[in-house]
Design a protein around this motif. Structure first.
Motif, PDB file in Angstrom:
ATOM      1  N   ARG A   1       0.807  -1.221   0.000  1.00 53.82           N
ATOM      2  CA  ARG A   1       0.000   0.000   0.000  1.00 53.82           C
ATOM      3  C   ARG A   1       0.844   1.277   0.000  1.00 53.82           C
ATOM      4  O   ARG A   1       0.300   2.372   0.061  1.00 53.82           O
ATOM      5  CB  ARG A   1      -0.988   0.035   1.178  1.00 53.82           C
ATOM      6  CG  ARG A   1      -2.008  -1.098   1.173  1.00 53.82           C
ATOM      7  CD  ARG A   1      -3.052  -0.918   2.267  1.00 53.82           C
ATOM      8  NE  ARG A   1      -4.026  -2.000   2.263  1.00 53.82           N
ATOM      9  CZ  ARG A   1      -3.908  -3.113   2.984  1.00 53.82           C
ATOM     10  NH1 ARG A   1      -2.848  -3.267   3.771  1.00 53.82           N
ATOM     11  NH2 ARG A   1      -4.827  -4.054   2.930  1.00 53.82           N
TER      12      ARG A   1
ATOM     13  N   ASP B   1      -4.284  -3.607  -2.223  1.00 53.98           N
ATOM     14  CA  ASP B   1      -5.733  -3.753  -2.323  1.00 53.98           C
ATOM     15  C   ASP B   1      -6.171  -4.180  -3.720  1.00 53.98           C
ATOM     16  O   ASP B   1      -6.986  -5.097  -3.873  1.00 53.98           O
ATOM     17  CB  ASP B   1      -6.422  -2.455  -1.916  1.00 53.98           C
ATOM     18  CG  ASP B   1      -6.200  -2.123  -0.446  1.00 53.98           C
ATOM     19  OD1 ASP B   1      -6.134  -3.064   0.369  1.00 53.98           O
ATOM     20  OD2 ASP B   1      -6.072  -0.940  -0.113  1.00 53.98           O
TER      21      ASP B   1
ATOM     22  N   ASP C   1       2.436   4.013   4.576  1.00 50.67           N
ATOM     23  CA  ASP C   1       1.011   4.352   4.622  1.00 50.67           C
ATOM     24  C   ASP C   1       0.360   3.997   5.951  1.00 50.67           C
ATOM     25  O   ASP C   1      -0.757   4.442   6.232  1.00 50.67           O
ATOM     26  CB  ASP C   1       0.262   3.594   3.518  1.00 50.67           C
ATOM     27  CG  ASP C   1       0.141   2.110   3.850  1.00 50.67           C
ATOM     28  OD1 ASP C   1      -0.974   1.657   4.154  1.00 50.67           O
ATOM     29  OD2 ASP C   1       1.167   1.410   3.845  1.00 50.67           O
TER      30      ASP C   1
ATOM     31  N   ASN D   1      -0.428   9.293   2.732  1.00 52.60           N
ATOM     32  CA  ASN D   1      -1.826   9.326   3.152  1.00 52.60           C
ATOM     33  C   ASN D   1      -2.741   9.384   1.930  1.00 52.60           C
ATOM     34  O   ASN D   1      -3.461  10.359   1.715  1.00 52.60           O
ATOM     35  CB  ASN D   1      -2.032  10.548   4.061  1.00 52.60           C
ATOM     36  CG  ASN D   1      -3.370  10.543   4.761  1.00 52.60           C
ATOM     37  OD1 ASN D   1      -4.136   9.587   4.676  1.00 52.60           O
ATOM     38  ND2 ASN D   1      -3.658  11.627   5.458  1.00 52.60           N
ATOM     39  N   TYR D   2      -2.695   8.316   1.121  1.00 55.40           N
ATOM     40  CA  TYR D   2      -3.443   8.322  -0.138  1.00 55.40           C
ATOM     41  C   TYR D   2      -4.955   8.271   0.069  1.00 55.40           C
ATOM     42  O   TYR D   2      -5.725   8.573  -0.845  1.00 55.40           O
ATOM     43  CB  TYR D   2      -2.991   7.170  -1.038  1.00 55.40           C
ATOM     44  CG  TYR D   2      -3.302   5.785  -0.516  1.00 55.40           C
ATOM     45  CD1 TYR D   2      -4.449   5.115  -0.906  1.00 55.40           C
ATOM     46  CD2 TYR D   2      -2.437   5.142   0.363  1.00 55.40           C
ATOM     47  CE1 TYR D   2      -4.736   3.844  -0.441  1.00 55.40           C
ATOM     48  CE2 TYR D   2      -2.713   3.876   0.839  1.00 55.40           C
ATOM     49  CZ  TYR D   2      -3.864   3.230   0.437  1.00 55.40           C
ATOM     50  OH  TYR D   2      -4.145   1.974   0.915  1.00 55.40           O
ATOM     51  N   LYS D   3      -5.385   7.917   1.273  1.00 49.76           N
ATOM     52  CA  LYS D   3      -6.820   7.914   1.577  1.00 49.76           C
ATOM     53  C   LYS D   3      -7.263   9.222   2.236  1.00 49.76           C
ATOM     54  O   LYS D   3      -8.428   9.380   2.580  1.00 49.76           O
ATOM     55  CB  LYS D   3      -7.160   6.739   2.493  1.00 49.76           C
ATOM     56  CG  LYS D   3      -7.003   5.375   1.830  1.00 49.76           C
ATOM     57  CD  LYS D   3      -7.434   4.256   2.768  1.00 49.76           C
ATOM     58  CE  LYS D   3      -7.321   2.898   2.089  1.00 49.76           C
ATOM     59  NZ  LYS D   3      -7.728   1.787   2.992  1.00 49.76           N
ATOM     60  N   ASN D   4      -6.315  10.149   2.398  1.00 51.87           N
ATOM     61  CA  ASN D   4      -6.597  11.451   3.010  1.00 51.87           C
ATOM     62  C   ASN D   4      -7.282  11.311   4.367  1.00 51.87           C
ATOM     63  O   ASN D   4      -8.301  11.949   4.650  1.00 51.87           O
ATOM     64  CB  ASN D   4      -7.440  12.310   2.066  1.00 51.87           C
ATOM     65  CG  ASN D   4      -6.672  12.720   0.824  1.00 51.87           C
ATOM     66  OD1 ASN D   4      -5.577  13.267   0.915  1.00 51.87           O
ATOM     67  ND2 ASN D   4      -7.234  12.431  -0.345  1.00 51.87           N
TER      68      ASN D   4
ATOM     69  N   SER E   1      -0.559  12.739  -0.155  1.00 52.39           N
ATOM     70  CA  SER E   1      -1.256  11.683  -0.888  1.00 52.39           C
ATOM     71  C   SER E   1      -0.578  11.394  -2.225  1.00 52.39           C
ATOM     72  O   SER E   1      -1.112  10.649  -3.044  1.00 52.39           O
ATOM     73  CB  SER E   1      -2.713  12.096  -1.141  1.00 52.39           C
ATOM     74  OG  SER E   1      -2.769  13.289  -1.915  1.00 52.39           O
TER      75      SER E   1
END
Length: 232
Positions: free
Chosen positions: A16, A22, A188, A208-211, A223
């Protein structure tokens, strides 16, 4: 966003952060469900159920509460139970096939290879730290074509210690002859990657790609992996 200083040593997480766990897991599980003609009403819902169960069991594994061998079959057995399938033998076989096929999936996180290539060309020394299974992680690196960027690879199973323990960070940095003052951890997972790096005493890049709202105060919160290579 630009980095505050020129880091000469960068430690990376794998799943991730560089390798799109995922997407790869979803594709792998969908394929296996079709192959074995498993009767689930909605494959996406099955994956969501599995993912929640897997996350909880992984946390238990990292805390030493369950063994690796149990994690490998329990996550699928417990997911199948939600669909009325109570067959430990099938869950065990499904879990082993999942692990065998997983490294053959090679989707990377956005811009991962671009960033690794640029950092390598700049002479940055890089190491990888992962809490994953050794027989899977090395194949992921090789099959996705990013193994050559790392001067050292630290797999928790081989090291006998998991992130966020500062021990594995120390070993990784030592393996590339790095110095704390010029080192950065990229990951992450806030608890394992970022808090682990804080405890060890090096700067942190929270991918922090999911914010996710973040109150923990990492050195960087981004992100976009390309922020690692923005020009000064």
């Amino acid at each position: 966003m630009r980095l505050k200083k020129d880091y000469r040593y960068i430690l990376f997480d794998l799943d991730r952060t560089l390798w799109d766990f995922d997407s790869n897991a979803r594709n792998n599980i969908f394929s296996l469900l079709d192959k074995h003609k498993v009767q689930v009403s909605d494959k996406s819902e099955f994956f969501k159920t599995y993912d929640e169960i897997n996350h909880k069991l992984w946390s238990q594994y990292e805390r030493g509460e369950i063994k690796k061998e149990d994690l490998r079959w329990l996550r699928f057995h417990n997911a199948f139970l939600h669909y009325g399938i109570d067959d430990r033998s099938f869950a065990t076989d499904f879990g082993e096939e999942y692990l065998e096929e997983m490294p053959n999936q090679n989707i990377l996180m956005p811009h991962a290879k671009e960033v690794l290539k640029e950092l390598s060309e700049r002479g940055v020394k890089m190491a990888l730290i992962s809490n994953g299974f050794k027989e899977v992680q090395y194949r992921k690196l090789r099959n996705s074509g990013i193994d050559g960027y790392f001067s050292a690879v630290m797999i928790s199973e081989e090291q006998g210690v998991h992130k966020p323990s500062p021990v594995i960070f120390k070993r990784a940095l030592k393996a590339i002859n790095g110095e704390k003052s010029s080192a950065l951890m990229v990951g992450d997972d806030f608890a394992n990657d970022i808090e682990g790096a804080m405890i060890f005493g090096i700067d942190q890049f929270f991918y922090n790609y999911k914010n996710i709202p973040c109150d923990g105060g990492p050195t960087y919160d981004s992100s976009d992996l390309r922020d690692l290579i923005r020009p000064d």
